[in-house]
Scaffold this active site. Structure first.
Site, PDB file in Angstrom:
ATOM      1  N   TYR A 181      10.380   0.478  -2.224  1.00 33.75           N
ATOM      2  CA  TYR A 181      10.536   0.627  -3.662  1.00 33.75           C
ATOM      3  C   TYR A 181      11.732  -0.201  -4.130  1.00 33.75           C
ATOM      4  CZ  TYR A 181       7.449   4.695  -3.025  1.00 33.75           C
ATOM      5  OH  TYR A 181       6.398   5.524  -2.693  1.00 33.75           O
TER       6      TYR A 181
ATOM      7  N   HIS B 173       4.571   5.127   6.548  1.00 43.20           N
ATOM      8  CA  HIS B 173       4.153   4.662   5.232  1.00 43.20           C
ATOM      9  C   HIS B 173       2.970   3.693   5.321  1.00 43.20           C
ATOM     10  CE1 HIS B 173       5.724   2.992   1.095  1.00 43.20           C
ATOM     11  NE2 HIS B 173       4.590   3.666   0.987  1.00 43.20           N
TER      12      HIS B 173
END
Length: 310
Positions: A52, A125
């Site tokens: 992010y 992830h």
């Protein structure tokens, strides 16, 4: 539900991809205001990831949470991807690394950015297409970090429920994060993942309840699952909003509260890029939704019939 976690997940959390600049940049001042609003609302669960904003979301949490007044924050982040900076120190590419050393390096760098000595939750992830790497090195490495105390709970986070279910079936998984696959417009997680998690005691965090914004504000310019919304999907979202309006309920309230209808779901995380969004989403999470509305939404296919409250 009572599951494998050594702590209780808050009912509502904040997803921090927007604080990393997803779709548009968020200023430092707005990021700080977002976290101050979270403190005012009593929100203390924050989901983040190195990807992010090339570490920006983690860095902002590490620097801004305490000044914002958030007490005892619970943080989940992710691993399996390494940030490879350019020689000048600016963000470079993000590369997969499922090796033991890569998993450890990723977790240690996240701890540095977050200014923490341990992580509450660490997810592998977007490991959808890497089952052999997960089996051989990534999952054992993450489990070892849990055994060492660097991570309190481990799991998988991704946008697709079928590979998540496969991992839950194969490994000891404390918690999973599924994004966009259990919403008013998408019930994919209901087929296998959620019943399996209920049987195994694996707790479930649901993200993407607005399907990348569409259910927050159905309009032709909205995004649906990270892409421009198709006309039939837009029409369906608008119809859902009309049904909610008949009962005086904001569409956002039904969207945020829908996942709680399933007993496997412990928490919902909603991406926020401003103080106003935090306040709005927190208010929506508490807005009374009558059983009659859930039944009406079930009649038109937005809610599985077996989940409608009696």
């Amino acid at each position: 539900m009572t599951g494998r976690l050594p702590f209780e997940l808050p009912r509502l959390g904040i997803g921090t991809a927007p604080l990393g600049g997803l779709f548009e940049e968020v200023t430092e001042a707005d990021a700080a205001a977002t976290l101050r609003a979270a403190a005012r609302e009593g929100i203390r669960y924050f989901d983040t990831a190195p990807r992010y904003g090339h570490g920006q979301a983690e860095d902002r949490l590490g620097r801004l949470l305490a000044p914002a007044g958030v007490t005892a924050p619970l943080i989940s982040t992710k691993t399996g991807w390494l940030l490879r900076p350019r020689p000048d120190g600016s963000p470079g590419e993000v590369v997969t690394d499922w090796t033991e050393s890569g998993i450890r390096a990723s977790v240690e760098s996240s701890l540095d950015r977050l200014n923490r000595s341990s992580l509450d939750i660490c997810y592998l992830h977007d490991a959808d297409n890497f089952p052999e790497d997960v089996r051989r090195t990534a999952y054992p490495a993450l489990r070892a970090l849990r055994d060492e105390g660097l991570v309190r709970a481990i799991g998988f986070g991704m946008n697709h429920s079928a590979p998540l279910a496969a991992y839950v079936a194969e490994f000891e998984v404390d918690v999973v994060l599924v994004a966009g696959r259990f919403s008013l417009l998408d019930h994919d997680a209901l087929a296998t993942l959620l019943p399996l998690c209920l049987r195994t005691g694996t707790e479930v965090v649901v993200g993407g309840v607005f399907n990348t914004g569409l259910l927050a504000a159905p309009s032709p310019g909205a995004m649906f699952n990270y892409r421009p919304v198709p006309a039939p999907t837009l029409a369906r979202a608008r119809r859902c909003g009309e049904l909610c309006a008949e009962y005086g309920v904001p569409l956002a309230a039904a969207a945020i509260q829908f996942p709680y209808l399933h007993p496997a779901v412990s928490s919902v995380v909603v991406g926020c890029r401003s103080a106003a969004e935090v306040t709005s989403n927190a208010t929506a999470s508490r807005f009374p939704v009558p059983a009659a509305l859930w039944r009406r939404l079930a009649d038109e296919g937005y809610v599985p019939g077996e989940l409608v409250p009696a």
